[in-house]
Design an enzyme around this catalytic site. Structure first.
Site, short mmCIF file in Angstrom:
data_model
loop_
_atom_site.label_atom_id
_atom_site.label_comp_id
_atom_site.label_asym_id
_atom_site.label_seq_id
_atom_site.Cartn_x
_atom_site.Cartn_y
_atom_site.Cartn_z
CG LEU A 140 -1.81 -1.09 1.24
CD1 LEU A 140 -2.54 -0.84 2.69
CD2 LEU A 140 -2.90 -0.77 0.27
CG ASP A 141 0.34 4.38 -3.01
OD1 ASP A 141 1.13 3.43 -3.24
OD2 ASP A 141 -0.27 4.92 -3.48
NE ARG A 142 5.76 8.77 4.54
CZ ARG A 142 4.88 9.75 5.20
NH1 ARG A 142 4.06 10.20 4.50
NH2 ARG A 142 5.46 10.26 6.45
CB THR A 144 -3.01 4.01 1.12
OG1 THR A 144 -3.01 4.68 -0.11
CG2 THR A 144 -4.26 2.99 0.68
NE ARG A 240 -2.14 8.67 -5.05
CZ ARG A 240 -0.85 8.90 -4.55
NH1 ARG A 240 -0.14 7.93 -3.99
NH2 ARG A 240 -0.46 10.00 -4.78
#
Length: 304
Positions: A140-142, A144, A240
């Site tokens: 997961l993105d930082r 998120t 996104r």
């Protein structure tokens, strides 16, 4: 469902009726689709027993025999265990699902990055006396939040990697976006590639990799929408990029055109579904919203 039991460093499986007549080689290579190199190591290092004896990998299995596989061994790791409070959504001997907090990387990007979720999960497991080398199955993105899956040993990691590649692990996200979507339910099938003008940004590109996102509007208020998204592919920044491509950037996602109305992009991995690689039971994990009451209001993750 398979009957499995941990016996020290070994996993015991009682051979079920539908495995009768198959060989251990077939179970590893066809049923679990274990990589050739990993399968070879189990075979050559005598890590598989039948009824306590060294296994013949080419003999047919017999119902109710006891298959023992040495899975739970101490492994060296370069990751430094580091405490950070974590929320465990599901855990057993083979895997663990964590509700990732915001502002934390999934794994270290260099040797100095020791404050990631992987470091925290390793600390949690070591504090319980577990000495394996955990592996993240997806990222997961930082910024998120939400459910993220880790494997506790090599075989679980290999099987779960294959399941992810074959789209057998279903991930449901909630995004809060600018504007009201004209089409309330649909599929975004647009390839994603790197943006040559920015080191980390992605964009829809004809020369990019296939990327498929399914979505459905959950709720609308004023000029914003809450959207559930299901990934068929797992490209970097996929949700996104795709929602921005539709003209509905995530709130807080300034990289893709969102307004800074909150301190991060409004994206949460709310639900994770998969078939357990060994017990074969269906696992469904719901991730309660973390530190986001001002972002996601009136949304119940358990209703998705």
């Amino acid at each position: 469902m398979l009957t499995t039991t941990r016996k020290g460093n070994w996993m015991e499986i009682i051979i079920p009726k539908n495995w009768e007549g198959k060989t251990i080689e077939e179970i590893f290579r066809k049923h679990w689709e274990s990589p050739r190199k990993l399968t070879h190591s189990f075979r050559m290092e005598d890590k598989v027993l039948i009824n306590g004896n060294r296994a013949n990998w080419n003999l047919p299995l017999v119902i109710k025999d006891k298959l023992l596989i040495k899975l739970f061994e101490e492994e060296e790791t370069d990751i430094i265990a580091n405490f950070h409070e974590i929320e465990v959504l599901y855990e057993d001997d083979h895997l663990i699902v964590i509700n990732k907090p915001p502002f934390m990387n999934t794994h270290p990007n260099d040797k100095t990055d020791n404050n990631t979720l992987l470091n925290s999960v390793l600390f949690y497991l070591q504090s319980k006396g577990e000495t394996g080398n955990i592996r993240h199955v997806h990222r997961l993105d930082r910024d998120t939040t939400g459910a993220i899956l880790f494997a506790k040993h090599q075989l679980a990691g290999a099987i779960l990697d294959r399941m992810l590649e074959k789209r057998e692990i279903k991930r449901t996200y909630i995004a809060k976006v600018h504007g009201l979507l004209k089409i309330k339910r649909g599929t975004i099938n647009e390839p994603i590639g790197r943006d040559r003008h920015h080191p980390t940004k992605r964009r829809v590109s004809r020369s990019g990799q296939d990327a498929i996102t399914h979505y459905q509007v959950l709720k609308e208020e004023k000029n914003t929408s809450y959207v559930a998204c299901w990934l068929e592919t797992g490209k970097t920044h996929q949700i996104r990029v795709h929602l921005s491509y539709l003209g509905h950037s995530l709130i807080g996602d300034v990289l893709y055109g969102g307004k800074p109305l909150c301190n991060r992009q409004a994206l949460h991995a709310a639900k994770l579904e998969f078939i357990h690689p060994f017990t074969e039971e269906k696992i469904i994990c719901y991730a309660p919203l973390i530190d986001t009451p001002a972002i996601f209001t009136g949304i119940d993750v358990y209703s998705i």
